[in-house]
Structure formats: C-alpha cells, structure tokens
Design a protein around this motif. Structure first.
Motif, PDB file in Angstrom:
ATOM      1  N   LYS A 122      52.249  41.751  59.667  1.00  0.00           N
ATOM      2  CA  LYS A 122      53.075  41.069  58.663  1.00  0.00           C
ATOM      3  C   LYS A 122      53.024  41.919  57.402  1.00  0.00           C
ATOM      4  CE  LYS A 122      52.008  36.416  60.341  1.00  0.00           C
ATOM      5  NZ  LYS A 122      51.458  36.849  61.604  1.00  0.00           N
ATOM      6  N   PRO A 123      54.153  42.071  56.721  1.00  0.00           N
ATOM      7  CA  PRO A 123      54.147  42.921  55.523  1.00  0.00           C
ATOM      8  C   PRO A 123      53.254  42.335  54.432  1.00  0.00           C
ATOM      9  CG  PRO A 123      56.249  41.772  55.750  1.00  0.00           C
ATOM     10  CD  PRO A 123      55.463  41.477  56.982  1.00  0.00           C
ATOM     11  N   LEU A 124      52.608  43.219  53.705  1.00  0.00           N
ATOM     12  CA  LEU A 124      51.778  42.805  52.576  1.00  0.00           C
ATOM     13  C   LEU A 124      52.700  42.575  51.391  1.00  0.00           C
ATOM     14  CD1 LEU A 124      48.981  42.304  51.428  1.00  0.00           C
ATOM     15  CD2 LEU A 124      48.840  44.734  50.887  1.00  0.00           C
ATOM     16  N   GLU A 125      52.831  41.321  50.996  1.00  0.00           N
ATOM     17  CA  GLU A 125      53.743  40.949  49.920  1.00  0.00           C
ATOM     18  C   GLU A 125      52.949  40.668  48.650  1.00  0.00           C
ATOM     19  OE1 GLU A 125      55.542  37.527  51.648  1.00  0.00           O
ATOM     20  OE2 GLU A 125      56.783  38.692  53.021  1.00  0.00           O
ATOM     21  N   PRO A 126      53.567  40.884  47.488  1.00  0.00           N
ATOM     22  CA  PRO A 126      52.865  40.639  46.223  1.00  0.00           C
ATOM     23  C   PRO A 126      52.288  39.230  46.108  1.00  0.00           C
ATOM     24  CG  PRO A 126      54.901  41.827  45.813  1.00  0.00           C
ATOM     25  CD  PRO A 126      54.899  41.462  47.273  1.00  0.00           C
ATOM     26  N   ARG A 127      52.988  38.223  46.618  1.00  0.00           N
ATOM     27  CA  ARG A 127      52.486  36.846  46.508  1.00  0.00           C
ATOM     28  C   ARG A 127      51.183  36.664  47.266  1.00  0.00           C
ATOM     29  NH1 ARG A 127      53.736  33.689  50.972  1.00  0.00           N
ATOM     30  NH2 ARG A 127      55.152  34.689  52.421  1.00  0.00           N
ATOM     31  N   ARG A 128      51.011  37.394  48.350  1.00  0.00           N
ATOM     32  CA  ARG A 128      49.766  37.307  49.112  1.00  0.00           C
ATOM     33  C   ARG A 128      48.624  37.963  48.334  1.00  0.00           C
ATOM     34  NH1 ARG A 128      50.556  38.824  55.121  1.00  0.00           N
ATOM     35  NH2 ARG A 128      49.280  37.011  55.542  1.00  0.00           N
ATOM     36  N   LEU A 129      48.929  39.044  47.631  1.00  0.00           N
ATOM     37  CA  LEU A 129      47.910  39.679  46.786  1.00  0.00           C
ATOM     38  C   LEU A 129      47.532  38.782  45.609  1.00  0.00           C
ATOM     39  CD1 LEU A 129      49.189  43.366  46.794  1.00  0.00           C
ATOM     40  CD2 LEU A 129      47.153  42.456  47.927  1.00  0.00           C
ATOM     41  N   VAL A 130      48.506  38.067  45.059  1.00  0.00           N
ATOM     42  CA  VAL A 130      48.221  37.108  43.988  1.00  0.00           C
ATOM     43  C   VAL A 130      47.299  36.007  44.522  1.00  0.00           C
ATOM     44  CG1 VAL A 130      49.224  35.355  42.468  1.00  0.00           C
ATOM     45  CG2 VAL A 130      50.306  37.605  42.669  1.00  0.00           C
ATOM     46  N   GLY A 131      47.575  35.535  45.723  1.00  0.00           N
ATOM     47  CA  GLY A 131      46.717  34.526  46.342  1.00  0.00           C
ATOM     48  C   GLY A 131      45.291  35.025  46.493  1.00  0.00           C
ATOM     49  N   LEU A 132      45.133  36.275  46.934  1.00  0.00           N
ATOM     50  CA  LEU A 132      43.802  36.867  47.053  1.00  0.00           C
ATOM     51  C   LEU A 132      43.129  36.952  45.686  1.00  0.00           C
ATOM     52  CD1 LEU A 132      41.556  38.293  48.640  1.00  0.00           C
ATOM     53  CD2 LEU A 132      42.833  40.430  48.342  1.00  0.00           C
ATOM     54  N   ALA A 133      43.881  37.354  44.672  1.00  0.00           N
ATOM     55  CA  ALA A 133      43.320  37.442  43.321  1.00  0.00           C
ATOM     56  C   ALA A 133      42.863  36.074  42.829  1.00  0.00           C
ATOM     57  CB  ALA A 133      44.343  38.048  42.357  1.00  0.00           C
ATOM     58  N   LEU A 134      43.640  35.033  43.129  1.00  0.00           N
ATOM     59  CA  LEU A 134      43.249  33.679  42.714  1.00  0.00           C
ATOM     60  C   LEU A 134      41.967  33.227  43.418  1.00  0.00           C
ATOM     61  CD1 LEU A 134      46.753  31.971  42.520  1.00  0.00           C
ATOM     62  CD2 LEU A 134      45.248  32.599  40.614  1.00  0.00           C
ATOM     63  N   VAL A 135      41.824  33.597  44.668  1.00  0.00           N
ATOM     64  CA  VAL A 135      40.577  33.280  45.370  1.00  0.00           C
ATOM     65  C   VAL A 135      39.418  34.032  44.707  1.00  0.00           C
ATOM     66  CG1 VAL A 135      39.328  33.468  47.565  1.00  0.00           C
ATOM     67  CG2 VAL A 135      41.703  32.711  47.549  1.00  0.00           C
ATOM     68  N   GLY A 136      39.666  35.283  44.295  1.00  0.00           N
ATOM     69  CA  GLY A 136      38.647  36.039  43.577  1.00  0.00           C
ATOM     70  C   GLY A 136      38.243  35.357  42.276  1.00  0.00           C
ATOM     71  N   VAL A 137      39.220  34.815  41.559  1.00  0.00           N
ATOM     72  CA  VAL A 137      38.937  34.068  40.333  1.00  0.00           C
ATOM     73  C   VAL A 137      38.082  32.839  40.667  1.00  0.00           C
ATOM     74  CG1 VAL A 137      39.975  32.658  38.500  1.00  0.00           C
ATOM     75  CG2 VAL A 137      40.958  34.892  39.073  1.00  0.00           C
ATOM     76  N   ALA A 138      38.411  32.159  41.754  1.00  0.00           N
ATOM     77  CA  ALA A 138      37.635  30.983  42.164  1.00  0.00           C
ATOM     78  C   ALA A 138      36.189  31.369  42.476  1.00  0.00           C
ATOM     79  CB  ALA A 138      38.293  30.312  43.367  1.00  0.00           C
ATOM     80  N   VAL A 139      35.990  32.491  43.149  1.00  0.00           N
ATOM     81  CA  VAL A 139      34.620  32.959  43.428  1.00  0.00           C
ATOM     82  C   VAL A 139      33.877  33.173  42.130  1.00  0.00           C
ATOM     83  CG1 VAL A 139      33.226  34.853  44.371  1.00  0.00           C
ATOM     84  CG2 VAL A 139      35.183  33.980  45.670  1.00  0.00           C
ATOM     85  N   TYR A 140      34.521  33.832  41.187  1.00  0.00           N
ATOM     86  CA  TYR A 140      33.878  34.086  39.880  1.00  0.00           C
ATOM     87  C   TYR A 140      33.528  32.767  39.198  1.00  0.00           C
ATOM     88  CZ  TYR A 140      33.242  35.196  35.013  1.00  0.00           C
ATOM     89  OH  TYR A 140      32.730  35.275  33.740  1.00  0.00           O
ATOM     90  N   LEU A 141      34.483  31.839  39.132  1.00  0.00           N
ATOM     91  CA  LEU A 141      34.264  30.575  38.438  1.00  0.00           C
ATOM     92  C   LEU A 141      33.162  29.736  39.103  1.00  0.00           C
ATOM     93  CD1 LEU A 141      37.942  29.538  37.603  1.00  0.00           C
ATOM     94  CD2 LEU A 141      36.198  30.390  36.006  1.00  0.00           C
ATOM     95  N   MET A 142      33.107  29.747  40.421  1.00  0.00           N
ATOM     96  CA  MET A 142      32.114  28.953  41.125  1.00  0.00           C
ATOM     97  C   MET A 142      30.712  29.550  41.034  1.00  0.00           C
ATOM     98  SD  MET A 142      33.520  26.301  42.243  1.00  0.00           S
ATOM     99  CE  MET A 142      35.112  25.641  42.550  1.00  0.00           C
ATOM    100  N   ASN A 143      30.627  30.844  40.754  1.00  0.00           N
ATOM    101  CA  ASN A 143      29.325  31.511  40.727  1.00  0.00           C
ATOM    102  C   ASN A 143      28.856  31.891  39.331  1.00  0.00           C
ATOM    103  OD1 ASN A 143      28.307  31.932  43.576  1.00  0.00           O
ATOM    104  ND2 ASN A 143      30.431  32.578  43.755  1.00  0.00           N
ATOM    105  N   SER A 144      29.703  31.696  38.314  1.00  0.00           N
ATOM    106  CA  SER A 144      29.297  32.098  36.966  1.00  0.00           C
ATOM    107  C   SER A 144      28.469  30.997  36.326  1.00  0.00           C
ATOM    108  CB  SER A 144      30.526  32.420  36.113  1.00  0.00           C
ATOM    109  OG  SER A 144      31.337  31.271  35.970  1.00  0.00           O
ATOM    110  N   LYS A 145      27.560  31.417  35.483  1.00  0.00           N
ATOM    111  CA  LYS A 145      26.706  30.473  34.736  1.00  0.00           C
ATOM    112  C   LYS A 145      27.441  30.033  33.486  1.00  0.00           C
ATOM    113  CE  LYS A 145      23.164  31.139  37.458  1.00  0.00           C
ATOM    114  NZ  LYS A 145      23.012  30.289  38.567  1.00  0.00           N
ATOM    115  N   LYS A 146      27.065  28.887  32.942  1.00  0.00           N
ATOM    116  CA  LYS A 146      27.704  28.373  31.703  1.00  0.00           C
ATOM    117  C   LYS A 146      27.438  29.279  30.541  1.00  0.00           C
ATOM    118  CE  LYS A 146      27.883  23.544  32.813  1.00  0.00           C
ATOM    119  NZ  LYS A 146      27.582  22.211  32.412  1.00  0.00           N
TER     120      LYS A 146
END
Length: 146
Positions: A122-146
C-alpha cells in the motif's frame, strides 16, 4: 465477515491485550519472570490444542518444509510477553499499551509499504505518517513526568 464486525473483534482483542500485561505481571510476582511467561504460553497452548482437536480443520503436518520465518510468531510472542512482564509495573499499562501501539504502527507502515510477508503493498501516504507522528506524541505524553 464484514469489516465492522472484524474491527469490533480487533477492538475487543485489543481490550483483552491491555489486560494481559498486568495479569502476567501479577503472576510474575508469584512465580518469576520467565516462569510466568512459560505458564502464559502453556495455558494458551493447551487451549489451542483443544481447539485444534475439536475443530479438525487444518493440517499440522503441513508445517514440514515451511520457511523458518513463518515459525517466528511464537518467538516474537515470547519476547513480547516477557518484555511486558518487566515493563507493566514500571511504565504502567497505559504507557505500555501506547508504546506497543507505536511499535505496531511503525512495523505496520513498513510491512504495508514494502509488501513484506506476502502483504499487498500500500502506498505510504502523508496522512499515515501523520498518524504515526501522533502515536509518537502519545508515547511521549504517556511517559513524560510532570
């Protein structure tokens, strides 16, 4: 089976998968890390052996001559279960699940893009990369300290 039913089934499976690490971690506290992973796989093996015996649909002997890479699923499962036994108590279940999802989305994008393991590319589309980036943000937010 239609896509809505399959999607609901996968969501339910994901719900159950979120329960697996804390259940296995509790067992780990009782019997040990590798012992709890072994028990987890033994229980699963017994259940699957019973299903194979009852359903009698496939052919276990057809595994002969199978390429080695097709047999690595159990190894991957053992590694993953063992890692979750170690990570769940330290990271928490939410952070563990989000980190797992990040790994799955990353691998999924690579598998889909390059057609690995017999998957239709399946072609790699920009929206799929944005989705991956958002998951990366979620990882950061779930693992960062206050």
């Amino acid at each position: 089976m239609n896509n809505a039913i399959l999607t609901a089934g996968i969501v339910a499976g994901g719900f159950l998968l979120a329960m697996q690490p804390p259940i296995n971690a509790a067992l780990r506290n009782r019997v040990g890390v590798f012992e709890s992973a072994l028990i987890s796989f033994l229980v699963g093996t017994v259940v699957l052996a019973a299903l194979v015996a009852v359903k009698r649909e496939g052919n276990l002997l057809a595994v002969r001559g199978t390429p080695a890479w097709m047999l690595t699923g159990g190894l991957i499962g053992a590694i993953f279960v063992t890692l979750t036994l170690l990570a769940a108590p330290k990271l928490g279940v939410t952070a563990l699940v989000v980190a797992t999802l990040a790994g799955q989305v990353t691998a999924g994008l690579l598998i889909d893009t390059f057609g690995w393991f017999g998957i239709e590319p399946k072609p790699l589309e920009p929206r799929r990369l944005v989705g991956l980036a958002l998951v990366g943000v979620a990882v950061y937010l779930m693992n960062s300290k206050k």
